[in-house]
Design an enzyme around this catalytic site. Structure first.
Site, PDB file in Angstrom:
ATOM      1  CE  LYS A   1      -4.042  -4.393   1.129  1.00 22.09           C
ATOM      2  NZ  LYS A   1      -4.734  -3.336   1.888  1.00 22.09           N
TER       3      LYS A   1
ATOM      4  CB  CYS B   1      -2.098  -2.987   5.169  1.00 22.29           C
ATOM      5  SG  CYS B   1      -3.817  -2.418   5.027  1.00 22.29           S
TER       6      CYS B   1
ATOM      7  CG  ASP C   1      -1.996  -1.106   1.165  1.00 21.47           C
ATOM      8  OD1 ASP C   1      -1.963  -1.920   0.238  1.00 21.47           O
ATOM      9  OD2 ASP C   1      -2.830  -1.167   2.087  1.00 21.47           O
TER      10      ASP C   1
ATOM     11  CG  ASP D   1      -6.535   0.023   1.169  1.00 18.63           C
ATOM     12  OD1 ASP D   1      -6.789  -1.151   1.495  1.00 18.63           O
ATOM     13  OD2 ASP D   1      -6.998   1.021   1.785  1.00 18.63           O
TER      14      ASP D   1
HETATM   15  C1  VGL Z   1      -4.662   0.627   5.673  1.00 18.32           C
HETATM   16  C2  VGL Z   1      -6.281   1.477   7.032  1.00 18.32           C
HETATM   17  C3  VGL Z   1      -7.215   1.362   6.032  1.00 18.32           C
HETATM   18  C4  VGL Z   1      -3.230   0.232   5.503  1.00 18.32           C
HETATM   19  C5  VGL Z   1      -5.580   0.496   4.653  1.00 18.32           C
HETATM   20  O1  VGL Z   1      -2.735   0.189   4.365  1.00 18.32           O
HETATM   21  O2  VGL Z   1      -2.564  -0.038   6.545  1.00 18.32           O
HETATM   22  N1  VGL Z   1      -5.022   1.097   6.859  1.00 18.32           N
HETATM   23  N2  VGL Z   1      -6.852   0.871   4.842  1.00 18.32           N
HETATM   24 ZN    ZN Z   2      -8.291   0.931   3.284  1.00 20.17          ZN
END
Ligand code: VGL
Ligand code: ZN
Length: 197
Positions: A106, A151, A8, A46
């Protein structure tokens, strides 16, 4: 065989983004260096539809960083972020994303969030990454990216549970750290046999 999993590294988790992780930008250069030496490179992205159930704005009267009870357990509520096709959902401009062989998206189902690169937060819906890595004969994973305590940690824990030898390179991760979530995630990862390097 060894895979580098980059979690991410997207605009919304970096400076000026909707869910900016402090100092998130600073890991990009080091990740580029690691990618230049890796044989198997996977990026996760994400990727949420507007009105996703993990967004506080979807729940009237609820605020970001609170929690809500979902059929699969408690879910933290986030500011709207990484909306499919938006600039915020794009990878950081300086990330050498062309090196990646596989990109796993995802969190694209409205009713369930997905922190882990392997399973959605219901812990049963698979992303397909395990099959991909198995078919490529991968046994060792190095994880880097954002955010350490969400994540990255969920991916590391699932990876260990699936039998991979998992290393999290903490110097190339940054955390959200919500109510002690970073310490909790580190303890859980250690307990699961994940190497914190
Ligand atoms: C994430 C919160 C919501 C992450 C993704 O990449 O850690 N955290 N969506
Ligand atoms: Zn997210």
């Amino acid at each position: 065989m060894h895979a580098l999993i980059v979690i991410d590294v997207q605009n919304d988790f970096c400076l000026g983004g909707a869910l900016a992780v402090a100092d998130g930008d600073s890991i990009v250069e080091g990740i580029n260096t690691l990618m230049a030496e890796a044989d198997c490179i996977v990026l996760t992205q994400d990727w949420h539809p507007a009105g996703h159930s993990s967004f506080a704005s979807t729940h009237e009267g609820l605020e970001p960083f609170g929690t809500v009870e979902m059929p699969y357990g408690p879910q933290v509520l986030w500011p709207d972020h990484c909306i499919e096709g938006s600039i915020g959902a794009r990878f950081h401009t300086l990330l050498e994303k062309d090196r990646a062989q596989m990109i796993v998206r995802k969190g694209f189902r409205s009713q369930v969030d997905s922190y882990s690169a392997f399973f959605e937060n219901d812990k049963t819906t698979a992303t397909g990454l395990h099959g991909y890595l198995q078919e490529r004969g991968i046994k060792h994973l190095t994880l880097v990216g954002l955010a350490t305590d969400f994540c990255v940690a969920y991916s590391a824990l699932d990876g260990a549970r699936l039998g991979y030898d998992v290393t999290v390179k903490e110097a190339l991760c940054r955390a959200i750290d919500l109510d002690g979530s970073l310490n909790a995630a580190r303890a859980q990862m250690r307990e699961a046999g994940v190497t914190l390097a």
